[in-house]
Design a protein around this motif. Structure first.
Motif, short mmCIF file in Angstrom:
data_model
loop_
_atom_site.label_atom_id
_atom_site.label_comp_id
_atom_site.label_asym_id
_atom_site.label_seq_id
_atom_site.Cartn_x
_atom_site.Cartn_y
_atom_site.Cartn_z
N VAL A 80 41.31 49.55 41.66
CA VAL A 80 42.24 49.61 40.58
C VAL A 80 41.67 50.43 39.20
CG1 VAL A 80 43.94 48.67 38.87
CG2 VAL A 80 43.62 47.72 41.20
N VAL A 81 40.38 49.80 39.30
CA VAL A 81 39.75 50.47 37.86
C VAL A 81 38.53 51.01 38.50
CG1 VAL A 81 38.42 49.80 35.68
CG2 VAL A 81 40.65 48.72 36.22
N PHE A 93 40.06 52.85 46.00
CA PHE A 93 41.50 53.36 45.65
C PHE A 93 42.04 54.10 46.66
CE2 PHE A 93 39.97 52.82 41.48
CZ PHE A 93 40.50 53.70 40.56
N ALA A 94 41.58 54.55 47.68
CA ALA A 94 42.12 55.17 48.96
C ALA A 94 42.86 54.05 49.60
CB ALA A 94 41.37 55.94 49.78
N ALA A 135 45.22 44.45 34.47
CA ALA A 135 46.25 44.88 33.71
C ALA A 135 46.07 45.94 32.58
CB ALA A 135 46.86 43.67 32.94
N VAL A 136 44.66 46.16 32.35
CA VAL A 136 44.28 47.06 31.30
C VAL A 136 44.54 48.38 31.87
CG1 VAL A 136 42.32 47.91 30.39
CG2 VAL A 136 42.34 45.55 30.24
N VAL A 139 40.26 52.35 29.41
CA VAL A 139 39.33 52.00 30.63
C VAL A 139 38.09 52.62 30.47
CG1 VAL A 139 38.77 52.63 33.19
CG2 VAL A 139 41.17 51.89 32.44
N GLN A 140 38.19 53.93 29.97
CA GLN A 140 36.94 54.50 29.51
C GLN A 140 36.07 53.86 28.57
OE1 GLN A 140 35.55 57.33 31.33
NE2 GLN A 140 37.14 56.72 32.57
N THR A 141 36.57 53.44 27.50
CA THR A 141 35.99 52.66 26.67
C THR A 141 35.30 51.43 27.20
OG1 THR A 141 37.53 53.46 24.89
CG2 THR A 141 36.31 51.40 24.46
#
Length: 281
Positions: free
Chosen positions: A143-144, A157-158, A261-262, A272-274
């Protein structure tokens, strides 16, 4: 008559615990692994739990289509039915694409994605006959996206995309589909990924500072209170087997739910990038 579940990757960790847990719940657990010579820990755990008669070890290499077909055929021939599969077999990998190249990407995808697809494909006719279930252990990394996990997260992810797309189609024929997303599981990070941290850092070149930050963060996470035991992470898999209706997406802990959830509320990707940048120190 006991229901039958085929579980991959059961020589250790979540797969081992899921096989024993399923047997405790009354299922006949066909516990598969690439090397059946590594079955001792599973068989001992089954004996200690008093369920050795409901755990059957079979060889299955998810990257070998012939092995998949043979194993599924044997299970159906021996038991007359297949009621669920648990796609658990997988392999971790830490590294960044510039330095490890395409061969490693393909290897990670072969185990973590194509192996899942192949077993699911072969099992579906039998699961359709039984009104069965497809349960796939993915990861919060499905997910992340996480630093230095490009190949692993891409594969997960796939898998999530594949299963999310398959779920309504399978449901139209009476087959339920779910993904289970563990976070950190104690002791598995270094053992399963086989990290040689000094060698990795020596070869990391311009990525060395970020890699050091990531490894420090990961080792801390896998030794923290947020990490689960294999048994704790496997419990939701067993719950999914026995529930009247499975939700599609299942996290294995409150921490995993909060983490996922983020992403699910992060429309522009900035949150997410942060957070991931913070992992690099």
């Amino acid at each position: 008559m006991a229901k039958t579940v085929l579980i991959t990757g059961t020589s250790s960790g979540i797969g081992l615990a899921a096989a024993v847990g399923a047997a405790r719940a009354g299922w006949h657990a066909v516990a598969t692994m690439r090397d059946t010579g590594r079955a001792d820990a599973l068989l001992e755990a089954a004996r200690e739990a008093g369920v050795a008669d409901r755990v059957q070890v079979k060889r299955l290499d998810v990257t070998d289509a012939a092995s998949v077909a043979t194993c599924v055929s044997e299970v159906v021939a021996e038991h007359g039915h297949l009621d669920a599969i648990v796609n658990n077999a997988g392999a971790g990998f830490v590294g960044t694409i510039e330095q490890h190249g395409m061969e490693q990407v393909r290897s990670v995808m072969e185990v973590n994605f194509f192996g899942v697809v192949e077993l699911t494909r072969v099992a579906l006719p039998h699961l359709r006959a039984s009104g069965g279930r497809v349960i796939t252990v993915t990861s919060i990394g499905g997910v992340v996206g996480q630093p230095f996990n490009e190949s692993y997260c891409a594969a997960k992810f796939a898998v999530e995309g594949f299963m999310e797309s398959l779920a309504p189609v399978a449901a139209s024929t009476g087959v339920q589909v779910a993904v289970v997303e563990p976070g950190a599981v104690t002791s598995e990070f270094v053992n399963n990924v086989r990290l040689d941290v000094p060698a990795m850092l020596a070869q990391a070149g311009p990525y060395a500072p970020a890699l050091r930050g990531y490894v420090d963060h990961a080792l801390k996470s896998f030794g923290s209170d947020n990490a689960q035991t294999s048994e704790q992470a496997a419990a939701p898999v067993v719950d999914a087997l026995t529930a009247d209706r499975m939700p599609f997406r299942i996290q294995t802990s409150d921490w995993a739910r909060d983490f996922v959830a983020v992403k699910l509320t992060d429309l522009d990707g900035s949150a997410v990038q942060t957070e991931m940048t913070g992992w690099l120190g």
